[in-house]
Scaffold this motif. Sequence first.
Motif, PDB file in Angstrom:
ATOM      1  N   ASP A 220       0.949  -1.175   0.023  1.00 20.58           N
ATOM      2  CA  ASP A 220       0.041  -0.057  -0.071  1.00 20.58           C
ATOM      3  C   ASP A 220       0.969   1.342  -0.128  1.00 20.58           C
ATOM      4  OD1 ASP A 220       0.766   0.512   2.584  1.00 20.58           O
ATOM      5  OD2 ASP A 220      -0.960  -0.535   3.446  1.00 20.58           O
ATOM      6  N   ALA A 221       0.396   2.321  -0.093  1.00 15.77           N
ATOM      7  CA  ALA A 221       1.028   3.843  -0.204  1.00 15.77           C
ATOM      8  C   ALA A 221       1.973   3.907   0.919  1.00 15.77           C
ATOM      9  CB  ALA A 221       0.008   4.950  -0.593  1.00 15.77           C
ATOM     10  N   GLU A 222       1.221   3.454   2.290  1.00 16.95           N
ATOM     11  CA  GLU A 222       2.246   3.891   3.416  1.00 16.95           C
ATOM     12  C   GLU A 222       3.491   2.869   3.341  1.00 16.95           C
ATOM     13  OE1 GLU A 222       1.793   3.404   8.221  1.00 16.95           O
ATOM     14  OE2 GLU A 222      -0.026   2.964   6.842  1.00 16.95           O
ATOM     15  N   THR A 223       3.337   1.767   2.956  1.00 12.51           N
ATOM     16  CA  THR A 223       4.276   0.747   3.101  1.00 12.51           C
ATOM     17  C   THR A 223       5.222   1.146   1.706  1.00 12.51           C
ATOM     18  OG1 THR A 223       3.040  -1.099   3.601  1.00 12.51           O
ATOM     19  CG2 THR A 223       4.993  -1.627   2.651  1.00 12.51           C
ATOM     20  N   LEU A 224       5.092   1.484   0.693  1.00  9.65           N
ATOM     21  CA  LEU A 224       5.961   1.966  -0.247  1.00  9.65           C
ATOM     22  C   LEU A 224       6.456   3.329   0.074  1.00  9.65           C
ATOM     23  CD1 LEU A 224       4.068   1.123  -3.471  1.00  9.65           C
ATOM     24  CD2 LEU A 224       5.822  -0.159  -2.190  1.00  9.65           C
ATOM     25  N   GLY A 225       5.908   4.200   0.765  1.00 11.09           N
ATOM     26  CA  GLY A 225       6.374   5.415   1.557  1.00 11.09           C
ATOM     27  C   GLY A 225       7.674   5.151   2.551  1.00 11.09           C
TER      28      GLY A 225
END
Length: 129
Positions: free
Chosen positions: A75-80
């Motif tokens: 998800d976006a948080e993980t990739l961030g």
Amino acid sequence: MPKDGVLHCAAWRAWLEREALPSASAGIGVLLREDFARGCGTLLVWRIDGEDVHVALREHRGGFDPDVALVLVGDAETLGDLLAHGVAQMRSLVRRGRLQPYMLKTLDELDDAGLADFVEDLGLVFPRH
């Protein structure tokens, strides 16, 4: 982090240059979990060729081009988090189920492409028979 921020080519290029990953003849894809589930969206593909870092966005329609050997889905948080904290965080993200790696090639093909050590660094193992 917004979706466009985690698939920003310049951010990944800077990350790859900072991480100094080894050269490979095949690419690694990065895909948001929601795009993976829908079977369409945007796929970021990186490849390091000698000292050149190649990062590009491609349209994802459920399949992957033959030059992509591995896809990282999160998800976006993980990739961030991955962008912020580096490759050392990858194994922990995989172990906690936040980042899912999908190997699209056999171990021999990954080895030939120069990615076998990267896959092992993720904590993934292939049985040898």
